[in-house]
Design an enzyme around this catalytic site. Structure first.
Site, short mmCIF file in Angstrom:
data_model
loop_
_atom_site.label_atom_id
_atom_site.label_comp_id
_atom_site.label_asym_id
_atom_site.label_seq_id
_atom_site.Cartn_x
_atom_site.Cartn_y
_atom_site.Cartn_z
N LYS A 136 -6.90 6.88 -0.61
CA LYS A 136 -5.47 7.23 -0.55
C LYS A 136 -5.17 7.95 0.76
CE LYS A 136 -4.74 8.03 -5.52
NZ LYS A 136 -3.68 7.03 -5.75
N ASP A 190 -8.64 1.93 -6.06
CA ASP A 190 -7.66 2.93 -6.47
C ASP A 190 -6.97 2.56 -7.78
OD1 ASP A 190 -6.27 5.27 -6.30
OD2 ASP A 190 -4.87 4.59 -4.75
N ARG A 237 -7.21 1.86 -15.18
CA ARG A 237 -7.30 0.75 -16.12
C ARG A 237 -8.75 0.31 -16.32
NH1 ARG A 237 -3.40 -2.67 -12.33
NH2 ARG A 237 -2.84 -0.53 -11.81
N1 BES Z 1 -3.67 7.90 -10.43
C1 BES Z 1 -3.02 6.86 -9.72
C2 BES Z 1 -1.55 6.71 -10.11
C3 BES Z 1 -0.62 7.80 -9.67
C4 BES Z 1 -0.08 7.79 -8.41
C5 BES Z 1 -0.25 8.80 -10.54
C6 BES Z 1 0.81 8.78 -8.02
C7 BES Z 1 0.64 9.77 -10.15
C8 BES Z 1 1.16 9.76 -8.90
C9 BES Z 1 -3.69 5.51 -10.00
O1 BES Z 1 -5.04 5.56 -10.18
C10 BES Z 1 -3.42 4.65 -8.83
O2 BES Z 1 -3.89 4.99 -7.76
N2 BES Z 1 -2.72 3.54 -9.02
C11 BES Z 1 -2.42 2.64 -7.97
C12 BES Z 1 -2.61 1.24 -8.50
C13 BES Z 1 -2.58 0.18 -7.45
C14 BES Z 1 -3.74 0.34 -6.48
C15 BES Z 1 -2.63 -1.17 -8.11
C16 BES Z 1 -0.98 2.87 -7.54
O3 BES Z 1 -0.13 3.15 -8.39
O4 BES Z 1 -0.72 2.80 -6.35
ZN ZN Z 2 -5.78 7.33 -10.91
MN MN Z 3 -6.10 5.49 -8.36
#
Ligand code: BES
Ligand code: ZN
Ligand code: MN
Length: 507
Positions: A282, A352, A356
């Site tokens: 990230k 990331d 899931r």
């Molecule tokens: N934990 C994050 C989701 C998240 C992001 C929660 C910001 C709260 C605030 C999750 O693991 C994630 O990174 N999801 C990605 C998925 C994508 C790579 C398909 C996302 O939402 O960008």
């Molecule tokens: Zn996450």
């Molecule tokens: Mn993530």
């Protein structure tokens, strides 16, 4: 929770602050509401004067404080917004604003005039609970890491029934005491959810569950990395591979008081103790907030504790899917194909999208091992959900209208807002894999919350199931964030009150 009900007028209670609700006034409301007469006299006519100056408008967020002679006691008039929109949530919000205002002002006891917070519309016991919710939730502070912390402000809350409600004292006292126990658990849960990732490792959270099991005589099972390997939990192992803190799966079993025919609900939580994104790392800004990526699993702890303390009739199985998502020599990579507990293979396109992946093991295990009547999961799953619904509303996806509607009904009661989003075959098609059975990311900038939900639905084997995407609601980072007045910065424990209310009504 230090709370009591008294069959007295608010002013007769010996408290530092005496609070009355005031509904938003219209042009026609020339006179000070009659229930403020005694308070007005006690302030030497200040309230009438302030009313005439239109300083008291009853608007949402308005709090007017005035001292009483003698120097110790004060009156608070708390705006309730318009009578037409008035609800339990208006009560929580109003008390939340009041509680923020009086922080650090030496208020050791607070007497709240109940009738002015029911408007004759709400049941007194429901309004009393909402007052307690708004106050306890707003007063919370996470001070563990402050070296110069002052003693946390202890405050006694008295619900003053006044003559209008004096006859229903018994009806109010029981539910209020019960709500106090729920709130004690919510605040305990917040203390755990606020811990940073150096402390709240997968093993640490597993130990919290074991301790809970000892305290409340619940069966708790912890699967370590060795056991996870034997079981075939390839998702947890892949996601946790890059961290020196190995993954865990924790099972907490509460046997309800409902006997043989009682239903069983599995409550599954995403517990990523820190989500750096892994190899698909990230960006730095805001990354510290990813210590809250364990929120779903921490909520599971709280839900199981309260279910056991309240001796709910329903059986509840809590499952925590715990791992830390870091880059490293042993981290999983984009392109890897992981075999999850269900036997299905998951093609990793983005490390990331790890939530899931760990949930695939936890959901499939919960369904296979416990054959629950229904499954509910809580997960800070997608940034897309924050974009769609913001900080005040969680996403709900479900393959079952009864479960979904039950959760929506519970949400009406607790004020933890949720909004149902679609789960369709289009989105299931979007997560079909190229080389594996499913893929963990579509790599398309669209419908991110829906494809994540569709992915999870592949692992519940057709059981009635609901998924709550709490990415926007699990924590408050900094102002201005659009969250209720009674939600201070940090972990909110979103979902604990909601699921308890839901579980009480599962039959
Ligand atoms: N934990 C994050 C989701 C998240 C992001 C929660 C910001 C709260 C605030 C999750 O693991 C994630 O990174 N999801 C990605 C998925 C994508 C790579 C398909 C996302 O939402 O960008
Ligand atoms: Zn996450
Ligand atoms: Mn993530």
């Amino acid at each position: 929770m230090d709370v009591a009900v008294e069959g007295k007028e608010a002013l007769e209670v010996d408290a530092d602050l005496i609070a009355f609700g005031v509904v938003e006034r219209s042009e026609k409301d020339a006179l000070l509401p009659s229930y403020l007469k005694e308070a007005d006299v006690a302030t030497g006519g200040f309230l009438t004067a302030a009313w005439d100056r239109k300083e008291i408008k009853g608007k949402k967020g308005e709090v007017t404080l005035h001292p009483l002679p003698g120097g110790r006691r004060r009156i608070a008039l708390v705006g309730l917004s318009k009578a037409a929109d008035f609800s339990l949530e208006s009560v929580r919000l109003a008390i939340g604003y009041l509680t923020r205002q009086i922080r650090g002002k030496g208020v050791r006891s607070l007497s709240v005039h109940l009738p002015s917070f029911t408007l004759g519309k709400l049941l007194p016991e429901e309004a009393a609970k909402a007052i307690l919710d708004g106050h306890a939730l707003a007063a919370y502070e996470f001070t563990r890491y402050k070296s110069e912390r002052s003693e946390p402000e202890k405050r006694r809350l008295v619900i003053a029934l006044s003559k209008e409600h004096v006859r229903v004292k018994d009806r109010v006292a029981g539910p209020l005491a019960r709500e106090g126990r729920i709130l004690d658990t919510v605040l305990w849960t917040r203390d755990i959810g606020n811990l940073p990732a150096d402390t709240a490792t997968p093993q640490f959270l597993a130990e919290q569950a074991l301790q809970l099991g000892k305290d409340l005589k619940l069966k708790v099972t912890v699967f370590d990395e060795k056991k996870l390997k034997e079981m075939g939990c390839g998702g947890l192992l892949a996601v946790g591979g890059g961290s020196v803190h190995p993954p865990r799966m924790v099972i907490i079993e509460y046997q309800g008081s409902g006997g043989r025919n009682a239903k069983t609900v599995a409550v599954v939580g995403k517990g990523i103790t820190f989500d750096s994104g892994g190899i698909s790392i990230k960006p730095s800004p805001g990354m510290s907030e990813m210590k809250f990526d364990k929120s779903g699993s921490v909520a599971v702890l709280g839900i199981l504790r309260a279910a056991a303390e309240l001796k709910l009739r329903v059986n509840v199985v809590g499952v925590m899917a715990l791992a830390e998502n870091l880059p490293g020599g042993a981290a999983y990579r984009p392109g890897d194909v992981v075999k999850s507990y269900s036997g299905k293979t998951i093609e990793i396109l983005n490390t990331d999208a790890e939530g899931r992946v760990v949930l695939s093991d936890a959901l499939a295990y919960a369904v296979a091992k416990f054959n629950p009547d229904q499954v509910v999961d809580l997960a800070t799953l997608t940034g897309a959900c924050v974009v769609a619904l913001g900080n005040d509303i969680a996403g709900l996806l479900s393959n079952d209208d009864r479960v979904a509607n039950g959760l929506l009904a519970a949400s009406e009661h607790t004020g933890e807002r949720i909004w149902r989003l679609p789960l369709t075959s289009v989105h299931r098609d979007m997560v079909k894999g190229e080389v594996g059975d499913v893929r963990n990311s579509t790599e398309l900038p669209m419908a991110g919350t829906l494809t994540a939900g569709a992915f999870l639905s592949e692992f519940v084997n057709g059981k009635p199931w609901a998924h709550l995407d709490i990415a926007g609601t699990a924590w408050v980072a900094k102002a201005p964030q659009y969250c209720p007045s009674y939600t201070p910065p940090g972990y909110t424990a979103f979902g604990v009150r909601l699921l308890l209310n839901y579980l009480e009504n599962v039959s």
